[in-house]
Design an enzyme around this catalytic site. Sequence first.
Site, PDB file in Angstrom:
ATOM      1  N   LYS A 189       0.872  -1.294   0.099  1.00 38.53           N
ATOM      2  CA  LYS A 189       0.102  -0.085   0.169  1.00 38.53           C
ATOM      3  C   LYS A 189       0.828   1.368   0.212  1.00 38.53           C
ATOM      4  CE  LYS A 189      -2.015   2.686   2.813  1.00 38.53           C
ATOM      5  NZ  LYS A 189      -1.785   3.950   2.028  1.00 38.53           N
ATOM      6  N   GLU A 265      10.512   1.459  10.195  1.00 37.36           N
ATOM      7  CA  GLU A 265      11.420   2.651   9.947  1.00 37.36           C
ATOM      8  C   GLU A 265      10.425   4.068  10.239  1.00 37.36           C
ATOM      9  OE1 GLU A 265      13.143   2.051   6.001  1.00 37.36           O
ATOM     10  OE2 GLU A 265      14.515   0.599   6.941  1.00 37.36           O
ATOM     11  N   CYS A 299      13.500  11.337   5.905  1.00 35.21           N
ATOM     12  CA  CYS A 299      13.656  11.232   7.459  1.00 35.21           C
ATOM     13  C   CYS A 299      14.959  11.503   7.980  1.00 35.21           C
ATOM     14  CB  CYS A 299      12.982   9.985   7.636  1.00 35.21           C
ATOM     15  SG  CYS A 299      14.223   8.599   6.739  1.00 35.21           S
ATOM     16  N   GLU A 400       9.581  16.430  15.354  1.00 32.66           N
ATOM     17  CA  GLU A 400       9.850  16.475  13.905  1.00 32.66           C
ATOM     18  C   GLU A 400       8.919  17.276  12.928  1.00 32.66           C
ATOM     19  OE1 GLU A 400       8.599  12.855  11.453  1.00 32.66           O
ATOM     20  OE2 GLU A 400      10.566  12.906  10.685  1.00 32.66           O
TER      21      GLU A 400
HETATM   22  P1  NAD Z   1       2.623   8.500   7.808  1.00 33.51           P
HETATM   23  O1  NAD Z   1       2.834   7.549   8.697  1.00 33.51           O
HETATM   24  O2  NAD Z   1       1.319   9.421   7.670  1.00 33.51           O
HETATM   25  O3  NAD Z   1       1.926   7.462   6.460  1.00 33.51           O
HETATM   26  C1  NAD Z   1       2.722   6.580   5.898  1.00 33.51           C
HETATM   27  C2  NAD Z   1       1.940   5.348   5.398  1.00 33.51           C
HETATM   28  O4  NAD Z   1       1.224   4.881   6.545  1.00 33.51           O
HETATM   29  C3  NAD Z   1       1.003   5.787   4.189  1.00 33.51           C
HETATM   30  O5  NAD Z   1       0.877   4.801   3.433  1.00 33.51           O
HETATM   31  C4  NAD Z   1      -0.353   5.771   5.111  1.00 33.51           C
HETATM   32  O6  NAD Z   1      -1.471   5.800   4.293  1.00 33.51           O
HETATM   33  C5  NAD Z   1      -0.162   4.800   6.073  1.00 33.51           C
HETATM   34  N1  NAD Z   1      -1.189   4.923   7.235  1.00 33.51           N
HETATM   35  C6  NAD Z   1      -1.363   5.967   8.055  1.00 33.51           C
HETATM   36  N2  NAD Z   1      -2.103   5.801   9.057  1.00 33.51           N
HETATM   37  C7  NAD Z   1      -1.989   4.444   8.951  1.00 33.51           C
HETATM   38  C8  NAD Z   1      -2.820   3.196  10.028  1.00 33.51           C
HETATM   39  N3  NAD Z   1      -3.604   3.634  10.982  1.00 33.51           N
HETATM   40  N4  NAD Z   1      -2.740   2.046   9.621  1.00 33.51           N
HETATM   41  C9  NAD Z   1      -2.090   1.695   8.315  1.00 33.51           C
HETATM   42  N5  NAD Z   1      -1.537   2.393   7.680  1.00 33.51           N
HETATM   43  C10 NAD Z   1      -1.633   3.627   7.820  1.00 33.51           C
HETATM   44  O7  NAD Z   1       3.493   8.982   7.076  1.00 33.51           O
HETATM   45  P2  NAD Z   1       3.889  10.246   5.763  1.00 33.51           P
HETATM   46  O8  NAD Z   1       3.374  11.308   6.260  1.00 33.51           O
HETATM   47  O9  NAD Z   1       3.436   9.400   4.513  1.00 33.51           O
HETATM   48  O10 NAD Z   1       5.559  10.051   5.655  1.00 33.51           O
HETATM   49  C11 NAD Z   1       6.403  11.014   6.552  1.00 33.51           C
HETATM   50  C12 NAD Z   1       6.907  10.464   7.794  1.00 33.51           C
HETATM   51  O11 NAD Z   1       7.396   9.048   7.510  1.00 33.51           O
HETATM   52  C13 NAD Z   1       7.977  11.271   8.507  1.00 33.51           C
HETATM   53  O12 NAD Z   1       7.608  10.975   9.980  1.00 33.51           O
HETATM   54  C14 NAD Z   1       9.155  10.661   8.166  1.00 33.51           C
HETATM   55  O13 NAD Z   1      10.327  10.635   9.142  1.00 33.51           O
HETATM   56  C15 NAD Z   1       8.686   9.233   8.106  1.00 33.51           C
HETATM   57  N6  NAD Z   1       9.724   8.590   7.258  1.00 33.51           N
HETATM   58  C16 NAD Z   1      10.852   7.543   7.900  1.00 33.51           C
HETATM   59  C17 NAD Z   1      11.678   6.897   7.108  1.00 33.51           C
HETATM   60  C18 NAD Z   1      12.816   6.062   7.622  1.00 33.51           C
HETATM   61  O14 NAD Z   1      13.263   5.268   6.926  1.00 33.51           O
HETATM   62  N7  NAD Z   1      12.876   6.033   8.978  1.00 33.51           N
HETATM   63  C19 NAD Z   1      11.660   7.137   5.784  1.00 33.51           C
HETATM   64  C20 NAD Z   1      10.937   7.807   5.299  1.00 33.51           C
HETATM   65  C21 NAD Z   1       9.843   8.717   5.980  1.00 33.51           C
HETATM   66  O1  6OD Z   2      18.222   4.573   1.726  1.00 34.44           O
HETATM   67  C1  6OD Z   2      17.334   3.796   2.182  1.00 34.44           C
HETATM   68  O2  6OD Z   2      17.418   2.757   2.170  1.00 34.44           O
HETATM   69  C2  6OD Z   2      16.435   4.455   2.959  1.00 34.44           C
HETATM   70  N1  6OD Z   2      15.551   3.828   3.560  1.00 34.44           N
HETATM   71  C3  6OD Z   2      16.134   5.856   2.958  1.00 34.44           C
HETATM   72  C4  6OD Z   2      15.117   6.533   3.976  1.00 34.44           C
HETATM   73  C5  6OD Z   2      14.887   7.836   3.764  1.00 34.44           C
HETATM   74  C6  6OD Z   2      13.985   8.739   4.555  1.00 34.44           C
HETATM   75  O3  6OD Z   2      13.144   9.218   4.038  1.00 34.44           O
END
Ligand code: NAD
Ligand code: 6OD
Length: 496
Positions: A189, A265, A299, A400
């Site tokens: 998804k 993540e 992130c 964040e």
């Molecule tokens: P989000 O958590 O709002 O959504 C991520 C995904 O989860 C989407 O597909 C969304 O539809 C789904 N989702 C939301 N609520 C849900 C629920 N209750 N049950 C199941 N699925 C659900 O995140 P975002 O706004 O799309 O992305 C930004 C966030 O992601 C930031 O906090 C960022 O730091 C984090 N991020 C982390 C990493 C990492 O590698 N650690 C990488 C990229 C982004």
């Molecule tokens: O480089 C990657 O494998 C990875 N997971 C990056 C994540 C970036 C976050 O926005």
Amino acid sequence: MRTPSASDPYPFAGQRLPCLIGGELVNSSRSFENVSPVNGRTLCSVTEADAGMVDRAVQAARGALRGPWSRLTLAERCALLRRVADCIEQRFAEFVSAEIADTGKTLAQASSLDIPRGAANFRAYADLALGRAAECFEMGTADGRGALNYSVHKPVGVVAVIAPWNLPFLLLTWKVAPALVCGNTVVAKPSEETPSSAALLAQVMQEVGLPPGVFNLVHGFGPDSAGEALTRHPDVDAIAFTGESATGAAIMKSAAASVKALSFELGGKNASLVFADADFEAALTGTLRSVFSNCGQVCLCSERLYIERPLFERFVAALAERARRLKIGGPYEGADLGPLISRAHREKVLSYYRLAREEHGEIVCGGGVPTFGDERDGGAFIEPTIVRGLAEDARCVKEEIFGPVCHVAPFDSEEQAVALANDTRYGLAAAVWTSSLQRAHRVARAMEVGIAWVNDWFLRDLRTPFGGVKLSGIGREGGAHSLAFFSEPMNICIKL
Ligand code: NAD
Ligand code: 6OD
């Protein structure tokens, strides 16, 4: 691979994106609009999977675990993954154009990072899986004949992959590739904000001849939609999720009843430490990248900069000067900074710009919204922003924000810098800028994070562990760590 350009059409213009379930493209009566963050125009509509469709996708994935997929050798699965990578490259311009349309990110970034990394993820995990060794232990037995233990790796089963919108294709394929190479079946998804590159991936999976049901795609939102239905589903064995920490907590609750394996993540509030002995130009250029790349929506981006006091004023002035010169604009305009993902996200980031002022911070540069006098004013553009003077317990320093913004503060000793960097509930990444080899090792190791860069940022070797501590995640992905998460090791003990 042909270099994509503005004349490459968005592949799904005016269409309705279906889900892919058991090899069939499926629509439903529920849909939502995919909106461009560049100008607010509708790009296409997207089928929203309800609980019934998610159930069909999960059952298709479960059925496929017993079909021809289960009889493929590892080498055959790896060959399929390599064909997926080839196909992504053959359709490079379409993928780039789809990713750009959904996110507004720059052509340079989509063509040098997002889409190439998607293809690289499939190749990397094919290589890694083929090179994986099995454990083997000989043991003594009372009768003197001994026994031999060896391990085999079985698939975990049906894996739910849930991805965010910031690096949509990179992050979706980062989990789909290792899940498939280990023999699992997948229900993916993508974020509701970025369905298009995932829709192209579904086409590629069909083109390369993946058996029906091995890769399923459902579109939709999180709560009360496809995301929640998927993470609650009792027949999903494991969830690989990237997104916000609060969403991770909600997913843990949904997954608890059927005790699913989880790889998370999550968010970050990453620090960069700039020591006075750093190569000034390298630290400046690297920090500019680490704060403003992808409009601050990575992130790993640095939202907290700690700069050694003798360097502080000069470094902040130079960073602000470079930030003011960043060109903001649409994906094909040679800009440095595209829009945020949506107007709603811009409102969230702007609320932190306002909060920074209320918390008595000084806006060094930016702090508002640019105006263009054309259709881009209907988009989600925002100014790159630097704030100084906030207390360390200010919300803007603790939470964040996920936009092109950082807080800058001076430090007076290495111990203080380490303490400030670690004073956060997050623990994803850190960057350390220094020319002292000893300090580099010492400070990098002291960072309470999953990854620390020294004199660089977002330099990735896909074999290394990737993930976060504290609120930033559970488990590690990358290399052997992903193979371990997506496999069930089983020991076979043979009495000799
Ligand atoms: P989000 O958590 O709002 O959504 C991520 C995904 O989860 C989407 O597909 C969304 O539809 C789904 N989702 C939301 N609520 C849900 C629920 N209750 N049950 C199941 N699925 C659900 O995140 P975002 O706004 O799309 O992305 C930004 C966030 O992601 C930031 O906090 C960022 O730091 C984090 N991020 C982390 C990493 C990492 O590698 N650690 C990488 C990229 C982004
Ligand atoms: O480089 C990657 O494998 C990875 N997971 C990056 C994540 C970036 C976050 O926005």
